[in-house]
Design an enzyme around this catalytic site. Structure first.
Site, mmCIF file in Angstrom:
data_model
loop_
_atom_site.group_PDB
_atom_site.id
_atom_site.type_symbol
_atom_site.label_atom_id
_atom_site.label_comp_id
_atom_site.label_asym_id
_atom_site.label_seq_id
_atom_site.Cartn_x
_atom_site.Cartn_y
_atom_site.Cartn_z
ATOM 1 N N GLY A 9 1.667 -2.323 -4.359
ATOM 2 C CA GLY A 9 1.326 -1.419 -3.256
ATOM 3 C C GLY A 9 1.342 0.005 -3.787
ATOM 4 O O GLY A 9 1.435 0.248 -4.992
ATOM 5 N N VAL A 67 8.516 -4.693 -3.746
ATOM 6 C CA VAL A 67 7.964 -5.443 -2.611
ATOM 7 C C VAL A 67 8.742 -5.063 -1.356
ATOM 8 O O VAL A 67 9.823 -4.488 -1.444
ATOM 9 C CB VAL A 67 8.050 -6.976 -2.864
ATOM 10 C CG1 VAL A 67 7.245 -7.347 -4.109
ATOM 11 C CG2 VAL A 67 9.489 -7.448 -2.996
ATOM 12 N N ALA A 69 11.239 -4.779 1.697
ATOM 13 C CA ALA A 69 12.639 -5.209 1.814
ATOM 14 C C ALA A 69 12.731 -6.492 2.635
ATOM 15 O O ALA A 69 11.871 -6.774 3.471
ATOM 16 C CB ALA A 69 13.459 -4.107 2.473
ATOM 17 N N GLY A 119 10.920 9.953 -2.458
ATOM 18 C CA GLY A 119 9.810 10.834 -2.834
ATOM 19 C C GLY A 119 8.533 10.342 -2.201
ATOM 20 O O GLY A 119 7.699 11.133 -1.773
ATOM 21 N N LYS A 169 20.757 5.530 -1.137
ATOM 22 C CA LYS A 169 19.431 5.719 -0.559
ATOM 23 C C LYS A 169 19.469 5.591 0.968
ATOM 24 O O LYS A 169 18.790 6.314 1.691
ATOM 25 C CB LYS A 169 18.453 4.694 -1.135
ATOM 26 C CG LYS A 169 17.040 4.751 -0.530
ATOM 27 C CD LYS A 169 16.422 6.140 -0.619
ATOM 28 C CE LYS A 169 14.936 6.183 -0.393
ATOM 29 N NZ LYS A 169 14.371 5.393 0.668
ATOM 30 N N GLU A 176 17.703 12.369 6.022
ATOM 31 C CA GLU A 176 16.283 12.710 6.186
ATOM 32 C C GLU A 176 15.885 12.756 7.667
ATOM 33 O O GLU A 176 15.202 13.680 8.107
ATOM 34 C CB GLU A 176 15.459 11.660 5.446
ATOM 35 C CG GLU A 176 13.961 11.791 5.523
ATOM 36 C CD GLU A 176 13.296 10.529 4.924
ATOM 37 O OE1 GLU A 176 13.418 10.334 3.710
ATOM 38 O OE2 GLU A 176 12.701 9.745 5.690
ATOM 39 N N ARG A 268 14.197 8.895 18.046
ATOM 40 C CA ARG A 268 13.112 7.952 17.718
ATOM 41 C C ARG A 268 13.047 6.838 18.756
ATOM 42 O O ARG A 268 11.963 6.487 19.231
ATOM 43 C CB ARG A 268 13.323 7.334 16.334
ATOM 44 C CG ARG A 268 13.189 8.331 15.218
ATOM 45 C CD ARG A 268 13.043 7.637 13.882
ATOM 46 N NE ARG A 268 12.872 8.634 12.837
ATOM 47 C CZ ARG A 268 12.462 8.381 11.615
ATOM 48 N NH1 ARG A 268 12.189 7.135 11.252
ATOM 49 N NH2 ARG A 268 12.332 9.343 10.735
#
Lengths: 298, 298, 298, 298
Positions: A9, A67, A69, A119, A169, A176, A268
């Site tokens: 991807g 791939v 998760a 990123g 992460k 974020e 959200r």
């Protein structure tokens, strides 16, 4: 170094391309044949299957999984398993849940590195930030590839034991969400406030020297430039949320308060619901005690 | 006791009626002639004007203002001023800002009582909760009327100096917003959660012995009974907010954190905006770094 | 009716006493022998063991478990299992996680009722609010006992299928946290604000007719009466939090925003940590960009 | 260009130095004589008083005020007033409240530019971000100085009419509080979470390519490098808050919800209070309904 890249991807392809650009040999596979053909055009050695990819790797195998998760990672590992030994290294560069990575590291015959990758597609040219968990020797063995895929030596590091890469992460993503919401609140006040402002100019001025300058703020600047200061047709709906949810879940277990991260996640959820029940009840309760008129849907 | 009641809306009328029921004589005025006529039918002595109301009061005057907060209070006081002396008492029973009450207490020729009134029209039969600020002698002089208008002696008290009654009422309302939102969140989770529940039955069960039982929860029960468990046509829009805003403003000055009260207020603001800018920006930023598809309005 | 009561702590003892007062026969067991002896003095038939308690119940067995959530419930059920058949009824009246109740309902040979119990020890005299999940026939069979233990018929109801009782209780507790924090914020502003107020008088006035009157507010009034308006030596530390955590976890899965409930939970976490890292970092960052002096511990 | 710089603290001195480095002539004054002498050593023309500074400027006067917000700005303007005409330009580069800037712009005989300045002392070498409000011709006239003081042409812009510069800066600071708190929450979870992490390494890895990279994150990295991964003796206390308070006040007036910015501000307030009353009450209430033990101070 010879590197197997499994999953082509947007993100996997960047791993392959940056590795090749740094002089590594890439063997590439994806369930989409076209993606394999494209990678082959770009210089990768194409594989027909996961087994074929494993067979084409000489000596100690180094394989980068990119791939989605969840299930796909387990499925790929199941197919790889028979081909792997203790001197091989498998990297999961996707957004896996850290608990899954701990479990996989225990059962995988190869050394297993969980690698948080940040990123996004937009960082193809500059390189990624890579947060790696797992055995130190395996991390060291992969440094040449990490140097290529990351922004350079400063863009990757071993965080700690198995799972720590995806753990860091996960927290990154929680932060974020909150940063996006924080900028959003500021721009909302500017957009709805008492001056008629050019928000691209505001963002550009801030990005040049202000305390709050950041890459996300550069993306805000880009958004205002491309969509206009009122964001044009962009809708009031924010998808995603799984890594933010995991972050809050972990913080509940650790009893660490995350009011901003939680609130950003809740925004959200709220953006995706029609007719928030809590507000409908508050509307009705105001009639209950004060006989205020009830706003109603037609 | 003879009491002038100035303002015969829902709340003022209740003050008049409860006072008369307790044996007091009421002189009543409102700018709406019909309201005066109605009060007269109920036994009050009608007045044609504010001056006329003042003239009809014998001896030391006792006047209850029940007019909308802001300008109308100042206008009424301006007209009353010439008729008032230092042994008279004026009560402002509306939702005035406490700073206004402090200012008015200083300039009013009569003793001035600021009286926060809670319970709303729905409490006509049981009586109100009255939070009173101002001179002790004036409060004592009005106790017979307060006994009548409140739920009884326990339903009114002197909080402290001028402004303290409306100050305590302001905070009361801030708490009220948060309680409504707290119940709303609970019912929202029950409504959207994994069981198919009868929310009226939930509320009724809670109201009979549960820790969270309250009058507001009784109003929730009533709302579910009258509107249905899904609240029918009740809209997702909450009006009001001025006393909550004042509460947060005061807390900012006092540097007291009010995260729940603030959030409840912000939910009201959010319920009244279309297309929250912060969410639209977050939606667009996800494309910026991750090339996630942007949700758009048609 | 004959009722086995297993667990004679404060809450179990109230179940036993209220059942006996209503004319039911209670067989009582607890691992603490003294508790069994006390219950026997009060009129219960003592049992030596869980098996003994089961044996002493004639015909279709009705057993109320009132033991701590988690392991103790599973342990009691394991011991009871051999004695139970499909016409028997077991009630878990503790604060169990609803998923555990679903699992237990599936494996228990008897009909299984999960019963959220609210009101706490303070409600011994008035009775509890009981939120019950499980088979309708079993709920109906237990109504005479529920009538006795609850505040009466209005104080208990069947919420729905297995788990729904503890589900509704879980949400009840989440709301409870937020209500406590909402009142706390209001009183904090009054305590630190610009008037010198008697908070017991404020709470009493509110409890008599104000919109925000409630049982929790009566407990606030009691607290100020017993501890003084500044709460004396009461510390800034709030224990507990498991049911609130479950509420937030469920809402994350359901994608329902609970900003007030989450924040109230986070306040508890915050009250138990020394030296919040986020604040320490903010302190240091202000030096980073602004050269503001860094506050330091000695 | 000849520029008068009034106020030679850290920030004013940077304005003077960067202007001189770009070839402008600076006349400098401060109430601290030593600061004037230091600036003279660096090449500025010293002035004895505000009047003297005004007299030393030839032709159309350009004066940069860099004094603390509030009274000092009004005092300086009062002294300058007699010396100013409509072709002169005064810049207020401090953290003034935007409403004050609107008022001053109306009364100042010169053109008045309100200039939000971000970057702080740490940005001396790179230059600042300057958000400017006021008449367009005056902004244009000052571009050569803005180019010198900012990071360059992209680091300054005219936001709009009088007050808009300080308005945008106010919002900038609100966002800044939220960003700091967002990073703080992430690092708090990492510090208290289940891995033993080197937070400097985390921050460095993030700063090289991650979505959340920013200048504030570079300052986090610096903080961990200088203080250690546990921040050593840095205390849990965050000073400041006025611009954040103004941001929330403005958002209340505009009815814009700012949950993250508010919460970040409230965290500061909370960090400065000992024994939060709301938590003390919650602690006591848990005894009230559940007879849970009350945590007490000795």
């Amino acid at each position: 170094m010879q590197l197997g890249v499994l999953g082509l991807g947007r993100m996997g392809r960047i791993v392959a391309d940056r590795s090749m650009a740094a002089g590594h040999d890439v063997v590439a596979f994806d369930v989409a044949e076209e993606a394999v053909a494209d990678a082959a055009d770009a210089g990768a050695e194409p594989a027909d299957s996961i087994s074929d990819l494993a067979d084409r790797l000489d000596g100690d195998k180094r394989i980068w999984l990119m791939v989605p998760a969840g299930e796909p990672v387990d499925a790929a590992l199941a197919e790889l398993e028979a081909h792997l030994g203790s001197r091989d290294v498998v990297i999961d560069g996707g957004n896996s849940r850290f608990q899954d990575s701990v479990r996989r590291a225990e059962s995988c015959p190869a050394a297993y590195l969980d690698c948080g990758t940040s990123g996004g597609p937009a960082s193809a040219e500059e390189g990624f930030s890579l947060m790696v968990g797992g055995p130190e020797w395996a991390y060291e063995a992969m440094v040449p590839v990490f140097d290529a895929v990351a922004t350079g030596p400063a863009g990757h590091d071993r965080m700690g034991a198995a799972g720590s890469g995806h753990y860091v992460k996960m927290v990154h993503n929680g932060v974020e969400y909150a940063l996006m919401q924080a900028y959003g609140e500021g721009f909302e006040l500017l957009a709805d406030g008492r001056y008629d402002l050019d928000l691209e100019a505001v963002a550009r001025t801030w990005n040049n020297g202000a305390v709050i300058r950041s890459w996300l703020l550069e993306l805000c600047e880009e958004a205002f430039r491309e969509e206009g200061t009122n964001l044009g047709t962009v809708a009031d709906r924010v998808e995603g949320g799984s890594t933010g949810t995991w972050t809050v879940q972990e913080a509940l277990e650790q009893e660490v308060p995350l009011p901003l991260i939680y609130t950003a996640l809740a925004e959200r959820f709220g953006s995706r619901s029609e007719g928030r029940f809590s507000r409908r009840l508050a509307n009705r309760l105001r009639y209950g005690f004060g006989r205020h008129e009830v706003a109603r849907n037609d």
